[in-house]
Design a protein around this motif. Structure first.
Motif, PDB file in Angstrom:
ATOM      1  N   GLU A  46      17.744 -75.360 -37.823  1.00 59.05           N
ATOM      2  CA  GLU A  46      17.361 -76.613 -38.467  1.00 59.05           C
ATOM      3  C   GLU A  46      16.997 -77.663 -37.406  1.00 59.05           C
ATOM      4  OE1 GLU A  46      19.682 -79.924 -41.022  1.00 59.05           O
ATOM      5  OE2 GLU A  46      19.930 -77.857 -41.710  1.00 59.05           O
ATOM      6  N   THR A  47      17.757 -77.680 -36.325  1.00 58.57           N
ATOM      7  CA  THR A  47      17.484 -78.619 -35.233  1.00 58.57           C
ATOM      8  C   THR A  47      16.131 -78.347 -34.609  1.00 58.57           C
ATOM      9  OG1 THR A  47      19.821 -78.966 -34.779  1.00 58.57           O
ATOM     10  CG2 THR A  47      18.286 -79.393 -32.951  1.00 58.57           C
ATOM     11  N   ILE A  48      15.824 -77.083 -34.384  1.00 61.01           N
ATOM     12  CA  ILE A  48      14.520 -76.721 -33.811  1.00 61.01           C
ATOM     13  C   ILE A  48      13.403 -77.227 -34.712  1.00 61.01           C
ATOM     14  CG2 ILE A  48      12.988 -74.766 -33.315  1.00 61.01           C
ATOM     15  CD1 ILE A  48      15.581 -73.285 -32.308  1.00 61.01           C
ATOM     16  N   ASP A  49      13.510 -76.959 -36.000  1.00 62.59           N
ATOM     17  CA  ASP A  49      12.496 -77.415 -36.954  1.00 62.59           C
ATOM     18  C   ASP A  49      12.394 -78.944 -36.945  1.00 62.59           C
ATOM     19  OD1 ASP A  49      10.635 -76.903 -39.255  1.00 62.59           O
ATOM     20  OD2 ASP A  49      12.152 -78.108 -40.296  1.00 62.59           O
ATOM     21  N   PHE A  50      13.533 -79.608 -36.912  1.00 63.50           N
ATOM     22  CA  PHE A  50      13.583 -81.069 -36.898  1.00 63.50           C
ATOM     23  C   PHE A  50      12.878 -81.628 -35.658  1.00 63.50           C
ATOM     24  CE2 PHE A  50      16.013 -84.961 -35.729  1.00 63.50           C
ATOM     25  CZ  PHE A  50      15.703 -85.743 -36.834  1.00 63.50           C
ATOM     26  N   LEU A  51      13.200 -81.108 -34.490  1.00 57.64           N
ATOM     27  CA  LEU A  51      12.600 -81.615 -33.255  1.00 57.64           C
ATOM     28  C   LEU A  51      11.100 -81.319 -33.192  1.00 57.64           C
ATOM     29  CD1 LEU A  51      15.374 -80.712 -30.650  1.00 57.64           C
ATOM     30  CD2 LEU A  51      14.881 -82.954 -31.653  1.00 57.64           C
ATOM     31  N   GLU A  52      10.706 -80.149 -33.676  1.00 57.98           N
ATOM     32  CA  GLU A  52       9.292 -79.769 -33.618  1.00 57.98           C
ATOM     33  C   GLU A  52       8.434 -80.503 -34.638  1.00 57.98           C
ATOM     34  OE1 GLU A  52       8.682 -75.390 -31.807  1.00 57.98           O
ATOM     35  OE2 GLU A  52       9.530 -75.368 -33.824  1.00 57.98           O
ATOM     36  N   ASN A  53       8.999 -80.834 -35.794  1.00 57.29           N
ATOM     37  CA  ASN A  53       8.164 -81.310 -36.896  1.00 57.29           C
ATOM     38  C   ASN A  53       8.458 -82.716 -37.397  1.00 57.29           C
ATOM     39  OD1 ASN A  53       6.666 -78.807 -37.208  1.00 57.29           O
ATOM     40  ND2 ASN A  53       8.630 -77.953 -37.855  1.00 57.29           N
ATOM     41  N   VAL A  54       9.586 -83.295 -37.021  1.00 55.91           N
ATOM     42  CA  VAL A  54       9.964 -84.591 -37.571  1.00 55.91           C
ATOM     43  C   VAL A  54      10.009 -85.683 -36.496  1.00 55.91           C
ATOM     44  CG1 VAL A  54      11.762 -85.870 -38.822  1.00 55.91           C
ATOM     45  CG2 VAL A  54      11.276 -83.485 -39.435  1.00 55.91           C
ATOM     46  N   CYS A  55      10.526 -85.361 -35.343  1.00 52.63           N
ATOM     47  CA  CYS A  55      10.775 -86.369 -34.305  1.00 52.63           C
ATOM     48  C   CYS A  55       9.497 -86.853 -33.635  1.00 52.63           C
ATOM     49  CB  CYS A  55      11.706 -85.805 -33.232  1.00 52.63           C
ATOM     50  SG  CYS A  55      13.351 -85.517 -33.840  1.00 52.63           S
ATOM     51  N   SER A  56       9.504 -88.133 -33.322  1.00 53.62           N
ATOM     52  CA  SER A  56       8.397 -88.731 -32.577  1.00 53.62           C
ATOM     53  C   SER A  56       8.552 -88.393 -31.092  1.00 53.62           C
ATOM     54  CB  SER A  56       8.422 -90.252 -32.748  1.00 53.62           C
ATOM     55  OG  SER A  56       9.530 -90.796 -32.043  1.00 53.62           O
ATOM     56  N   PRO A  57       7.480 -88.524 -30.306  1.00 53.05           N
ATOM     57  CA  PRO A  57       7.611 -88.314 -28.860  1.00 53.05           C
ATOM     58  C   PRO A  57       8.703 -89.194 -28.242  1.00 53.05           C
ATOM     59  CG  PRO A  57       5.299 -88.306 -29.449  1.00 53.05           C
ATOM     60  CD  PRO A  57       6.069 -88.712 -30.689  1.00 53.05           C
ATOM     61  N   ASN A  58       8.818 -90.429 -28.669  1.00 48.22           N
ATOM     62  CA  ASN A  58       9.854 -91.314 -28.144  1.00 48.22           C
ATOM     63  C   ASN A  58      11.250 -90.793 -28.472  1.00 48.22           C
ATOM     64  OD1 ASN A  58      10.557 -93.794 -26.757  1.00 48.22           O
ATOM     65  ND2 ASN A  58      11.264 -94.497 -28.747  1.00 48.22           N
ATOM     66  N   GLU A  59      11.428 -90.294 -29.681  1.00 51.75           N
ATOM     67  CA  GLU A  59      12.728 -89.730 -30.069  1.00 51.75           C
ATOM     68  C   GLU A  59      13.031 -88.466 -29.266  1.00 51.75           C
ATOM     69  OE1 GLU A  59      12.766 -91.399 -34.659  1.00 51.75           O
ATOM     70  OE2 GLU A  59      11.847 -89.455 -34.232  1.00 51.75           O
ATOM     71  N   ILE A  60      12.017 -87.664 -29.030  1.00 45.10           N
ATOM     72  CA  ILE A  60      12.190 -86.463 -28.196  1.00 45.10           C
ATOM     73  C   ILE A  60      12.649 -86.874 -26.796  1.00 45.10           C
ATOM     74  CG2 ILE A  60      10.968 -84.564 -27.025  1.00 45.10           C
ATOM     75  CD1 ILE A  60      11.468 -83.973 -29.986  1.00 45.10           C
ATOM     76  N   MET A  61      12.030 -87.910 -26.265  1.00 46.44           N
ATOM     77  CA  MET A  61      12.379 -88.372 -24.928  1.00 46.44           C
ATOM     78  C   MET A  61      13.857 -88.776 -24.863  1.00 46.44           C
ATOM     79  SD  MET A  61      10.468 -91.271 -22.674  1.00 46.44           S
ATOM     80  CE  MET A  61      11.089 -92.612 -23.677  1.00 46.44           C
ATOM     81  N   TRP A  62      14.329 -89.534 -25.824  1.00 46.75           N
ATOM     82  CA  TRP A  62      15.736 -89.949 -25.820  1.00 46.75           C
ATOM     83  C   TRP A  62      16.660 -88.767 -26.070  1.00 46.75           C
ATOM     84  CZ3 TRP A  62      17.526 -94.178 -23.769  1.00 46.75           C
ATOM     85  CH2 TRP A  62      16.675 -95.268 -23.630  1.00 46.75           C
ATOM     86  N   THR A  63      16.259 -87.838 -26.925  1.00 51.04           N
ATOM     87  CA  THR A  63      17.086 -86.671 -27.214  1.00 51.04           C
ATOM     88  C   THR A  63      17.145 -85.749 -26.000  1.00 51.04           C
ATOM     89  OG1 THR A  63      16.430 -86.855 -29.543  1.00 51.04           O
ATOM     90  CG2 THR A  63      17.447 -84.775 -28.865  1.00 51.04           C
ATOM     91  N   GLY A  64      16.129 -85.811 -25.143  1.00 54.13           N
ATOM     92  CA  GLY A  64      16.113 -84.992 -23.934  1.00 54.13           C
ATOM     93  C   GLY A  64      17.358 -85.150 -23.089  1.00 54.13           C
ATOM     94  N   GLU A  65      17.990 -86.315 -23.179  1.00 58.54           N
ATOM     95  CA  GLU A  65      19.214 -86.553 -22.411  1.00 58.54           C
ATOM     96  C   GLU A  65      20.307 -85.537 -22.728  1.00 58.54           C
ATOM     97  OE1 GLU A  65      19.220 -91.365 -21.781  1.00 58.54           O
ATOM     98  OE2 GLU A  65      20.216 -90.602 -23.580  1.00 58.54           O
ATOM     99  N   ILE A  66      20.248 -84.941 -23.916  1.00 58.84           N
ATOM    100  CA  ILE A  66      21.310 -84.014 -24.323  1.00 58.84           C
ATOM    101  C   ILE A  66      20.838 -82.579 -24.531  1.00 58.84           C
ATOM    102  CG2 ILE A  66      22.783 -85.823 -25.310  1.00 58.84           C
ATOM    103  CD1 ILE A  66      21.736 -84.641 -28.110  1.00 58.84           C
ATOM    104  N   PHE A  67      19.612 -82.258 -24.141  1.00 59.00           N
ATOM    105  CA  PHE A  67      19.139 -80.872 -24.288  1.00 59.00           C
ATOM    106  C   PHE A  67      20.113 -79.892 -23.645  1.00 59.00           C
ATOM    107  CE2 PHE A  67      14.278 -81.982 -24.455  1.00 59.00           C
ATOM    108  CZ  PHE A  67      14.416 -82.415 -25.753  1.00 59.00           C
ATOM    109  N   GLU A  68      20.542 -80.203 -22.429  1.00 59.36           N
ATOM    110  CA  GLU A  68      21.453 -79.318 -21.710  1.00 59.36           C
ATOM    111  C   GLU A  68      22.765 -79.137 -22.476  1.00 59.36           C
ATOM    112  OE1 GLU A  68      23.762 -79.051 -17.403  1.00 59.36           O
ATOM    113  OE2 GLU A  68      22.392 -80.700 -17.785  1.00 59.36           O
TER     114      GLU A  68
END
Length: 109
Positions: free
Chosen positions: A46-68
């Protein structure tokens, strides 16, 4: 199911902390990160689908802090593969921001 409004509120709070404290409030940052990690590791597909299809580039950038952290908790190779797909769709400034985050996520596998 990921609560989009809650996700957006956490991202907004994280941005506020960055703006107001120049990222000098570790407790506040950690609180945001922990909420996002809990939210985004419940169902990795569900997270993969959410990040690929719902999140804006800016949201992806902030979420990047916790990818690891997400990879560390889920051990998901699919998530790392999705990060590469997401990376390809991002504008150059976001690519620069998340490249190290994706590399760190890969190393967490």
């Amino acid at each position: 199911m990921i609560n989009i409004e809650e996700y957006k509120a956490i991202i907004a709070e994280r941005k506020r902390i960055a703006d107001e404290s120049q990222d000098n409030w570790d407790y506040g940052i950690e609180m945001c990160w922990n909420k996002l990690i809990d939210m985004l590791t419940k169902d990795i597909h569900e997270t993969i689908d959410f990040l690929e299809n719902v999140c804006s580039p800016n949201e992806i950038m902030w979420t990047g802090e916790i990818f690891e952290n997400i990879v560390h908790k889920t051990k998901s190779k699919e998530f790392v593969a999705a990060l590469h797909r997401i990376y390809e769709k991002m504008p150059d400034d976001v690519k620069q921001s998340i490249a190290v985050d994706i590399e760190s996520a890969e190393l967490a596998l």
